[in-house]
Design a protein around this motif. Structure first.
Motif, PDB file in Angstrom:
ATOM      1  N   TYR A  61       0.813  -1.228   0.000  1.00 37.17           N
ATOM      2  CA  TYR A  61       0.000   0.000   0.000  1.00 37.17           C
ATOM      3  C   TYR A  61       0.846   1.279   0.000  1.00 37.17           C
ATOM      4  CZ  TYR A  61      -4.150  -2.819   1.196  1.00 37.17           C
ATOM      5  OH  TYR A  61      -5.187  -3.719   1.193  1.00 37.17           O
ATOM      6  N   LEU A  80      -2.124   0.807   7.956  1.00 34.70           N
ATOM      7  CA  LEU A  80      -2.561  -0.050   6.849  1.00 34.70           C
ATOM      8  C   LEU A  80      -1.370  -0.648   6.098  1.00 34.70           C
ATOM      9  CD1 LEU A  80      -5.273  -0.784   5.361  1.00 34.70           C
ATOM     10  CD2 LEU A  80      -4.723   1.075   3.783  1.00 34.70           C
ATOM     11  N   HIS A 113       3.618  -2.459  13.140  1.00 37.93           N
ATOM     12  CA  HIS A 113       2.161  -2.358  13.063  1.00 37.93           C
ATOM     13  C   HIS A 113       1.516  -2.571  14.425  1.00 37.93           C
ATOM     14  CE1 HIS A 113      -1.818  -4.394  12.560  1.00 37.93           C
ATOM     15  NE2 HIS A 113      -2.052  -3.331  11.833  1.00 37.93           N
ATOM     16  N   ARG A 173      -0.875   0.081  16.147  1.00 39.55           N
ATOM     17  CA  ARG A 173      -2.297  -0.291  16.278  1.00 39.55           C
ATOM     18  C   ARG A 173      -2.707  -0.240  17.753  1.00 39.55           C
ATOM     19  NH1 ARG A 173      -6.532  -3.526  12.815  1.00 39.55           N
ATOM     20  NH2 ARG A 173      -7.901  -4.145  14.472  1.00 39.55           N
ATOM     21  N   ALA A 224     -11.098   5.197   4.975  1.00 33.13           N
ATOM     22  CA  ALA A 224     -11.364   3.925   5.659  1.00 33.13           C
ATOM     23  C   ALA A 224     -12.714   3.953   6.352  1.00 33.13           C
ATOM     24  CB  ALA A 224     -10.266   3.623   6.685  1.00 33.13           C
ATOM     25  N   THR A 258     -16.501   3.671   3.196  1.00 35.22           N
ATOM     26  CA  THR A 258     -16.940   2.285   3.409  1.00 35.22           C
ATOM     27  C   THR A 258     -18.293   2.250   4.117  1.00 35.22           C
ATOM     28  OG1 THR A 258     -15.716   2.331   5.452  1.00 35.22           O
ATOM     29  CG2 THR A 258     -14.632   1.295   3.587  1.00 35.22           C
ATOM     30  N   ARG A 288      -1.830  -7.474  -0.949  1.00 33.81           N
ATOM     31  CA  ARG A 288      -0.621  -7.825  -0.219  1.00 33.81           C
ATOM     32  C   ARG A 288       0.513  -7.992  -1.231  1.00 33.81           C
ATOM     33  NH1 ARG A 288      -3.590  -6.440   3.247  1.00 33.81           N
ATOM     34  NH2 ARG A 288      -4.099  -7.506   5.198  1.00 33.81           N
ATOM     35  N   HIS A 308      -4.570  -7.062  10.433  1.00 31.27           N
ATOM     36  CA  HIS A 308      -5.077  -5.793   9.877  1.00 31.27           C
ATOM     37  C   HIS A 308      -6.603  -5.744   9.813  1.00 31.27           C
ATOM     38  CE1 HIS A 308      -1.289  -3.879   8.575  1.00 31.27           C
ATOM     39  NE2 HIS A 308      -0.863  -5.121   8.420  1.00 31.27           N
ATOM     40  N   CYS A 347     -10.322  -4.889  10.135  1.00 32.95           N
ATOM     41  CA  CYS A 347     -10.787  -3.502  10.229  1.00 32.95           C
ATOM     42  C   CYS A 347     -10.818  -2.986  11.671  1.00 32.95           C
ATOM     43  CB  CYS A 347     -12.177  -3.393   9.618  1.00 32.95           C
ATOM     44  SG  CYS A 347     -12.855  -1.736   9.746  1.00 32.95           S
TER      45      CYS A 347
HETATM   46  C1  HEM Z   1     -18.643  -1.227   6.788  1.00 32.95           C
HETATM   47  C2  HEM Z   1     -17.641  -0.415   6.843  1.00 32.95           C
HETATM   48  C3  HEM Z   1     -16.205  -0.850   6.697  1.00 32.95           C
HETATM   49  C4  HEM Z   1     -15.663  -1.828   5.925  1.00 32.95           C
HETATM   50  C5  HEM Z   1     -16.374  -2.770   4.961  1.00 32.95           C
HETATM   51  C6  HEM Z   1     -14.233  -1.825   6.184  1.00 32.95           C
HETATM   52  C7  HEM Z   1     -13.329  -2.696   5.598  1.00 32.95           C
HETATM   53  C8  HEM Z   1     -12.005  -2.811   5.960  1.00 32.95           C
HETATM   54  C9  HEM Z   1     -11.101  -3.826   5.475  1.00 32.95           C
HETATM   55  C10 HEM Z   1     -11.464  -4.900   4.454  1.00 32.95           C
HETATM   56  C11 HEM Z   1      -9.887  -3.620   6.069  1.00 32.95           C
HETATM   57  C12 HEM Z   1      -8.630  -4.477   5.884  1.00 32.95           C
HETATM   58  C13 HEM Z   1      -7.629  -3.858   4.956  1.00 32.95           C
HETATM   59  C14 HEM Z   1      -6.438  -4.765   4.707  1.00 32.95           C
HETATM   60  O1  HEM Z   1      -6.210  -5.736   5.457  1.00 32.95           O
HETATM   61  O2  HEM Z   1      -5.692  -4.508   3.746  1.00 32.95           O
HETATM   62  C15 HEM Z   1     -10.020  -2.458   6.925  1.00 32.95           C
HETATM   63  C16 HEM Z   1      -9.005  -1.907   7.693  1.00 32.95           C
HETATM   64  C17 HEM Z   1      -9.137  -0.743   8.385  1.00 32.95           C
HETATM   65  N1  HEM Z   1     -10.295  -0.042   8.635  1.00 32.95           N
HETATM   66 FE1  HEM Z   1     -12.154  -0.511   7.963  1.00 32.95          FE
HETATM   67  N2  HEM Z   1     -13.946  -0.841   7.087  1.00 32.95           N
HETATM   68  C18 HEM Z   1     -15.126  -0.223   7.448  1.00 32.95           C
HETATM   69  C19 HEM Z   1     -15.287   0.806   8.343  1.00 32.95           C
HETATM   70  C20 HEM Z   1     -14.272   1.433   9.007  1.00 32.95           C
HETATM   71  C21 HEM Z   1     -14.428   2.555   9.918  1.00 32.95           C
HETATM   72  C22 HEM Z   1     -15.761   3.172  10.320  1.00 32.95           C
HETATM   73  C23 HEM Z   1     -13.167   2.905  10.292  1.00 32.95           C
HETATM   74  C24 HEM Z   1     -12.707   3.991  11.239  1.00 32.95           C
HETATM   75  C25 HEM Z   1     -13.322   5.035  11.553  1.00 32.95           C
HETATM   76  C26 HEM Z   1     -12.225   2.005   9.667  1.00 32.95           C
HETATM   77  C27 HEM Z   1     -10.863   2.042   9.837  1.00 32.95           C
HETATM   78  C28 HEM Z   1      -9.997   1.068   9.379  1.00 32.95           C
HETATM   79  C29 HEM Z   1      -8.560   1.103   9.644  1.00 32.95           C
HETATM   80  C30 HEM Z   1      -7.818   2.173  10.421  1.00 32.95           C
HETATM   81  C31 HEM Z   1      -8.026  -0.035   9.014  1.00 32.95           C
HETATM   82  C32 HEM Z   1      -6.559  -0.457   8.997  1.00 32.95           C
HETATM   83  C33 HEM Z   1      -6.310  -1.443  10.125  1.00 32.95           C
HETATM   84  C34 HEM Z   1      -4.887  -1.991  10.154  1.00 32.95           C
HETATM   85  O3  HEM Z   1      -4.177  -1.879   9.159  1.00 32.95           O
HETATM   86  O4  HEM Z   1      -4.499  -2.531  11.207  1.00 32.95           O
HETATM   87  N3  HEM Z   1     -12.931   1.124   8.891  1.00 32.95           N
HETATM   88  N4  HEM Z   1     -11.327  -2.000   6.862  1.00 32.95           N
END
Ligand code: HEM
Length: 421
Positions: free
Chosen positions: A94, A107, A114, A118, A256, A260, A308, A364, A366
């Motif tokens: 990324y 991310l 990480h 985190r 993010a 989404t 990835r 990672h 969400c």
């Molecule tokens: C239905 C809504 C959402 C979906 C479908 C979604 C989906 C995802 C997915 C698939 C990932 C994994 C990415 C990866 O592994 O490459 C992710 C990571 C993440 N999401 Fe969500 N997300 C949603 C809502 C949110 C919200 C509301 C927030 C924060 C306000 C958020 C913050 C994050 C963050 C910070 C990561 C990175 C985590 C890491 O790398 O440890 N997401 N999300």
């Protein structure tokens, strides 16, 4: 890079269109693919893992003969295998994509970096901690938006509700003054559609950085009850986040957390409105709402693909994977793997297995999933409390469908209803 400005001195920009047209966003960010799932199913049944460029429905991607063959993972178990093995499959891929406009964020980090980062931000997103936002804040935002159209008897729920509420919720949770919401919403939209307009996206990223610099400075001097104050005050093992890390994290929250979630509530509404028996069941028994949400995340995940990069030569389901190969995980396809789900193409809130990869998996997974669940539950509950006889009301010839490829959601949800209060 412009100088950091205190919040009050941020120059005025044109006011954002009160009702931004989601068509614009949909076309630029998602394309217009109606239903990629039959094609993905075909490919998945050929093999759960493919090597080399493949046409998943939007044409054959350009490939660089000097780079290792890209890998596409379509199966559930194979996706879990990749996401579990985060040493072999790195998130650093990324760096060259989102990293360019967001800065360095969790991310794109691998372990052990990480884990530390985190740990710094995750306490703020625990479901218990989020309860404090639910009553006053999320409920208020949703009620205000519904107030605005409840008397009309009909509305496009994308334009009037789903598109607007997550950005307002995030802005309020961050503690931004209400007067700043319009410009914040515009920067958010410009940043998330960076793929469509690079210069505009980069400019928005810089504007947000400068804007956040002012807010962070204020919160350091005078903490308030908001997420930015939490981030400023957070320490793990004697280490806190420096300003640049806070700006990057805040910028990551926009794509993010905003894009989404708006798509998720649209997909949930679409699933329920096109299955009136299930809508009735949820209306009568609200404890089914969380179940319906998880089924939507499986059936039509708003984010259908994550990436990835292979760090060593390896193999996956018998397919050789070369060191340096980009690995695309098609979560939407994994979530419809017939080896795991019966009739995977059906939206069925009563199905036995609801586990899915819609929020990712592994280290990672969400970070904002509890927030997304809570926000959507409040929005849906309020909508069902306040509007009865909700029905889709497409214009003649209007094709209402969830659309897009990497990001998917309905472009419009015109409905009729009777307001109960
Ligand atoms: C239905 C809504 C959402 C979906 C479908 C979604 C989906 C995802 C997915 C698939 C990932 C994994 C990415 C990866 O592994 O490459 C992710 C990571 C993440 N999401 Fe969500 N997300 C949603 C809502 C949110 C919200 C509301 C927030 C924060 C306000 C958020 C913050 C994050 C963050 C910070 C990561 C990175 C985590 C890491 O790398 O440890 N997401 N999300």
């Amino acid at each position: 890079m412009t100088m950091a400005l205190p919040v009050k001195d941020v120059p005025d920009v044109e006011p954002v269109l009160e009702r931004f047209d989601p068509f614009e966003l949909q076309d630029t960010v998602s394309g217009d693919i109606r239903d990629p799932y039959p094609r993905l199913g075909e490919l998945r049944r050929q093999h759960p893992v493919h090597s080399g460029p493949i046409d998943i429905g939007d044409g054959l991607p350009e490939s660089d003969p000097n780079r290792p063959a890209p890998i596409t993972v379509l199966g559930f178990d194979e996706s879990v295998q990749v996401l579990r093995d985060n040493e072999t499959y790195s998130s650093s891929v990324y760096e060259g994509i989102m990293g360019l406009v967001m800065g360095k964020t969790i991310l794109q980090m691998d372990e052990p970096e990480h884990r530390l980062h985190r740990a710094l931000v995750s306490p703020t997103f625990r479901s218990k901690v989020l309860e404090r936002w639910e009553g006053d804040l999320v409920q208020r935002v949703v009620d205000e938006l519904i107030d605005d159209f409840a008397a009309d008897g009909s509305a496009d729920l994308v334009q009037r509700l789903t598109f607007n509420f997550p950005v307002q919720v995030i802005a309020a949770i961050l503690g931004l003054p209400r007067g700043d919401f319009p410009r914040f919403q515009r920067w958010t939209i410009e940043l998330t559609s960076v793929a469509a307009n690079w210069e505009r996206g980069v400019a928005a990223s810089e504007a947000l950085r400068d804007y956040f610099a002012g807010v962070v400075e204020e919160r350091r001097a005078k903490p308030a009850d908001d997420l930015i104050s939490d981030l400023v005050g957070m320490e793990v093992e004697g280490r806190g986040l420096d300003d640049e890390e806070i700006f990057s994290f805040l910028r990551l929250l926009l794509p993010a957390g905003v894009e989404t979630t708006y798509r998720a509530s649209g997909n949930l509404l679409y699933g329920l409105l096109t299955n009136p028996d299930q809508l009735r069941a949820v209306r009568e028994n609200r404890s089914l709402l969380p179940v319906a949400f998880e089924e939507m995340i499986r059936w039509e995940p708003p984010v259908t693909v994550i990436l990835r990069r292979a760090m060593v030569d390896t193999e996956l389901a018998g397919v050789p994977v070369e060191k340096g190969a980009d690995v695309g995980l098609l979560l939407g396809s994994a979530n419809r793997d017939e080896r795991k789900y019966e009739h995977p193409e059906r939206f069925d809130i009563f199905r036995a297995s609801r586990q899915s990869l819609g929020f990712g998996f592994g280290v990672h997974v969400c970070l904002g999933m509890h927030l997304a669940r809570m926000e959507t539950r409040v929005a849906m509950n309020t909508l069902l409390d306040r509007l009865s006889d909700l029905e889709l009301a497409p214009a003649p010839g209007q094709d209402l469908h969830i659309k897009g490829m990497a990001f998917r959601s309905p472009i419009a949800l015109p409905v009729t209803f009777v307001a109960s209060r």
